[in-house]
Design a protein around this motif. Structure first.
Motif, PDB file in Angstrom:
ATOM      1  N   VAL A   1     -75.606 -55.299  -9.463  1.00  0.00           N
ATOM      2  CA  VAL A   1     -74.148 -55.261  -9.403  1.00  0.00           C
ATOM      3  C   VAL A   1     -73.697 -53.903  -9.927  1.00  0.00           C
ATOM      4  CG1 VAL A   1     -71.977 -56.267 -10.221  1.00  0.00           C
ATOM      5  CG2 VAL A   1     -73.919 -57.751  -9.679  1.00  0.00           C
ATOM      6  N   PHE A   2     -72.894 -53.228  -9.109  1.00  0.00           N
ATOM      7  CA  PHE A   2     -72.368 -51.908  -9.445  1.00  0.00           C
ATOM      8  C   PHE A   2     -70.862 -52.001  -9.675  1.00  0.00           C
ATOM      9  CE2 PHE A   2     -76.039 -51.372  -6.729  1.00  0.00           C
ATOM     10  CZ  PHE A   2     -76.800 -50.455  -7.444  1.00  0.00           C
ATOM     11  N   ARG A   3     -70.369 -51.202 -10.599  1.00  0.00           N
ATOM     12  CA  ARG A   3     -68.946 -51.177 -10.924  1.00  0.00           C
ATOM     13  C   ARG A   3     -68.109 -50.856  -9.681  1.00  0.00           C
ATOM     14  NH1 ARG A   3     -68.657 -47.165 -15.010  1.00  0.00           N
ATOM     15  NH2 ARG A   3     -68.860 -45.721 -13.290  1.00  0.00           N
ATOM     16  N   ASP A   4     -68.626 -49.937  -8.850  1.00  0.00           N
ATOM     17  CA  ASP A   4     -67.913 -49.509  -7.649  1.00  0.00           C
ATOM     18  C   ASP A   4     -68.875 -48.727  -6.759  1.00  0.00           C
ATOM     19  OD1 ASP A   4     -68.143 -47.002  -8.932  1.00  0.00           O
ATOM     20  OD2 ASP A   4     -66.071 -47.050  -9.630  1.00  0.00           O
ATOM     21  N   GLN A   5     -68.354 -48.238  -5.650  1.00  0.00           N
ATOM     22  CA  GLN A   5     -69.184 -47.491  -4.703  1.00  0.00           C
ATOM     23  C   GLN A   5     -69.756 -46.223  -5.332  1.00  0.00           C
ATOM     24  OE1 GLN A   5     -70.364 -48.343  -1.804  1.00  0.00           O
ATOM     25  NE2 GLN A   5     -71.258 -46.388  -1.259  1.00  0.00           N
ATOM     26  N   ALA A   6     -68.977 -45.551  -6.149  1.00  0.00           N
ATOM     27  CA  ALA A   6     -69.457 -44.326  -6.798  1.00  0.00           C
ATOM     28  C   ALA A   6     -70.666 -44.615  -7.691  1.00  0.00           C
ATOM     29  CB  ALA A   6     -68.339 -43.682  -7.603  1.00  0.00           C
ATOM     30  N   ALA A   7     -70.661 -45.736  -8.382  1.00  0.00           N
ATOM     31  CA  ALA A   7     -71.795 -46.104  -9.236  1.00  0.00           C
ATOM     32  C   ALA A   7     -73.029 -46.400  -8.387  1.00  0.00           C
ATOM     33  CB  ALA A   7     -71.440 -47.317 -10.090  1.00  0.00           C
ATOM     34  N   ARG A   8     -72.832 -47.034  -7.253  1.00  0.00           N
ATOM     35  CA  ARG A   8     -73.949 -47.307  -6.342  1.00  0.00           C
ATOM     36  C   ARG A   8     -74.547 -46.004  -5.826  1.00  0.00           C
ATOM     37  NH1 ARG A   8     -73.361 -48.038  -0.700  1.00  0.00           N
ATOM     38  NH2 ARG A   8     -75.350 -48.587   0.191  1.00  0.00           N
ATOM     39  N   GLU A   9     -73.704 -45.081  -5.427  1.00  0.00           N
ATOM     40  CA  GLU A   9     -74.188 -43.787  -4.933  1.00  0.00           C
ATOM     41  C   GLU A   9     -74.906 -43.009  -6.034  1.00  0.00           C
ATOM     42  OE1 GLU A   9     -70.725 -41.983  -3.184  1.00  0.00           O
ATOM     43  OE2 GLU A   9     -70.655 -43.499  -1.587  1.00  0.00           O
ATOM     44  N   ALA A  10     -74.394 -43.078  -7.257  1.00  0.00           N
ATOM     45  CA  ALA A  10     -75.048 -42.392  -8.382  1.00  0.00           C
ATOM     46  C   ALA A  10     -76.430 -42.983  -8.639  1.00  0.00           C
ATOM     47  CB  ALA A  10     -74.173 -42.499  -9.638  1.00  0.00           C
ATOM     48  N   HIS A  11     -76.549 -44.295  -8.518  1.00  0.00           N
ATOM     49  CA  HIS A  11     -77.841 -44.971  -8.690  1.00  0.00           C
ATOM     50  C   HIS A  11     -78.848 -44.447  -7.671  1.00  0.00           C
ATOM     51  CE1 HIS A  11     -80.728 -48.241  -9.246  1.00  0.00           C
ATOM     52  NE2 HIS A  11     -80.606 -48.544  -7.962  1.00  0.00           N
ATOM     53  N   TRP A  12     -78.445 -44.379  -6.441  1.00  0.00           N
ATOM     54  CA  TRP A  12     -79.359 -43.934  -5.384  1.00  0.00           C
ATOM     55  C   TRP A  12     -79.687 -42.450  -5.470  1.00  0.00           C
ATOM     56  CZ3 TRP A  12     -77.858 -46.885  -0.289  1.00  0.00           C
ATOM     57  CH2 TRP A  12     -78.148 -48.237  -0.473  1.00  0.00           C
ATOM     58  N   ALA A  13     -78.838 -41.676  -6.136  1.00  0.00           N
ATOM     59  CA  ALA A  13     -79.070 -40.238  -6.262  1.00  0.00           C
ATOM     60  C   ALA A  13     -80.041 -39.887  -7.389  1.00  0.00           C
ATOM     61  CB  ALA A  13     -77.738 -39.522  -6.487  1.00  0.00           C
ATOM     62  N   LYS A  14     -80.339 -40.849  -8.262  1.00  0.00           N
ATOM     63  CA  LYS A  14     -81.250 -40.588  -9.383  1.00  0.00           C
ATOM     64  C   LYS A  14     -82.662 -40.321  -8.866  1.00  0.00           C
ATOM     65  CE  LYS A  14     -78.745 -41.638 -13.115  1.00  0.00           C
ATOM     66  NZ  LYS A  14     -78.653 -40.836 -14.300  1.00  0.00           N
ATOM     67  N   PRO A  15     -83.352 -39.331  -9.410  1.00  0.00           N
ATOM     68  CA  PRO A  15     -84.746 -39.087  -9.013  1.00  0.00           C
ATOM     69  C   PRO A  15     -85.637 -40.316  -9.222  1.00  0.00           C
ATOM     70  CG  PRO A  15     -83.920 -37.275 -10.349  1.00  0.00           C
ATOM     71  CD  PRO A  15     -82.869 -38.357 -10.371  1.00  0.00           C
ATOM     72  N   ARG A  16     -85.313 -41.132 -10.221  1.00  0.00           N
ATOM     73  CA  ARG A  16     -86.090 -42.339 -10.504  1.00  0.00           C
ATOM     74  C   ARG A  16     -86.096 -43.279  -9.295  1.00  0.00           C
ATOM     75  NH1 ARG A  16     -83.856 -43.834 -15.176  1.00  0.00           N
ATOM     76  NH2 ARG A  16     -82.022 -44.582 -14.114  1.00  0.00           N
ATOM     77  N   HIS A  17     -84.996 -43.312  -8.559  1.00  0.00           N
ATOM     78  CA  HIS A  17     -84.887 -44.209  -7.403  1.00  0.00           C
ATOM     79  C   HIS A  17     -85.938 -43.859  -6.350  1.00  0.00           C
ATOM     80  CE1 HIS A  17     -83.067 -45.969  -3.755  1.00  0.00           C
ATOM     81  NE2 HIS A  17     -82.747 -46.923  -4.588  1.00  0.00           N
TER      82      HIS A  17
END
Length: 103
Positions: free
Chosen positions: A63-79
């Motif tokens: 669960v993400f706070r919003d679309q920006a949080a989802r995009e930030a998650h996917w942008a992490k090198p860890r992903h």
């Protein structure tokens, strides 16, 4: 903005359930510790009709706070590193993006 949920189902290669489960639990813990916009990250073990874990299926619920949080998650090198690590452990995956009800 609306909160966003992502449900991912993995088709696990035979004999790889424990390794994928461990990898996903570690990934979830690291994401929750590092990403304020990620509100929830559950690793779910699918069960059969008798209540036994299904060794060929594993699921994630995020669960993400919003679309920006989802995009930030996917942008992490860890992903990307995690995706590369689980690739040999799965036969396939499907996902469903969902909007959570009214804020």
């Amino acid at each position: 903005m609306s909160r966003i949920a992502l449900i991912v189902t993995f088709e696990v290669r035979p004999g790889c359930h424990a390794a994928l489960l461990d990898l996903m639990r570690r990934h979830a813990a690291a994401c929750l510790a590092d990403e304020p916009g990620l509100e929830r990250f559950d690793v779910l073990e699918a069960m059969d009709a008798a209540g036994r874990p299904d060794p060929l299926r594993l699921m994630l619920y995020e669960v993400f706070r919003d679309q920006a949080a989802r995009e930030a998650h996917w942008a992490k090198p860890r992903h990307e590193a995690t995706k590369a690590a689980f690739a040999p452990l799965i036969e396939g995956r499907s996902s469903q993006l969902c909007r959570l009800g009214p804020d």
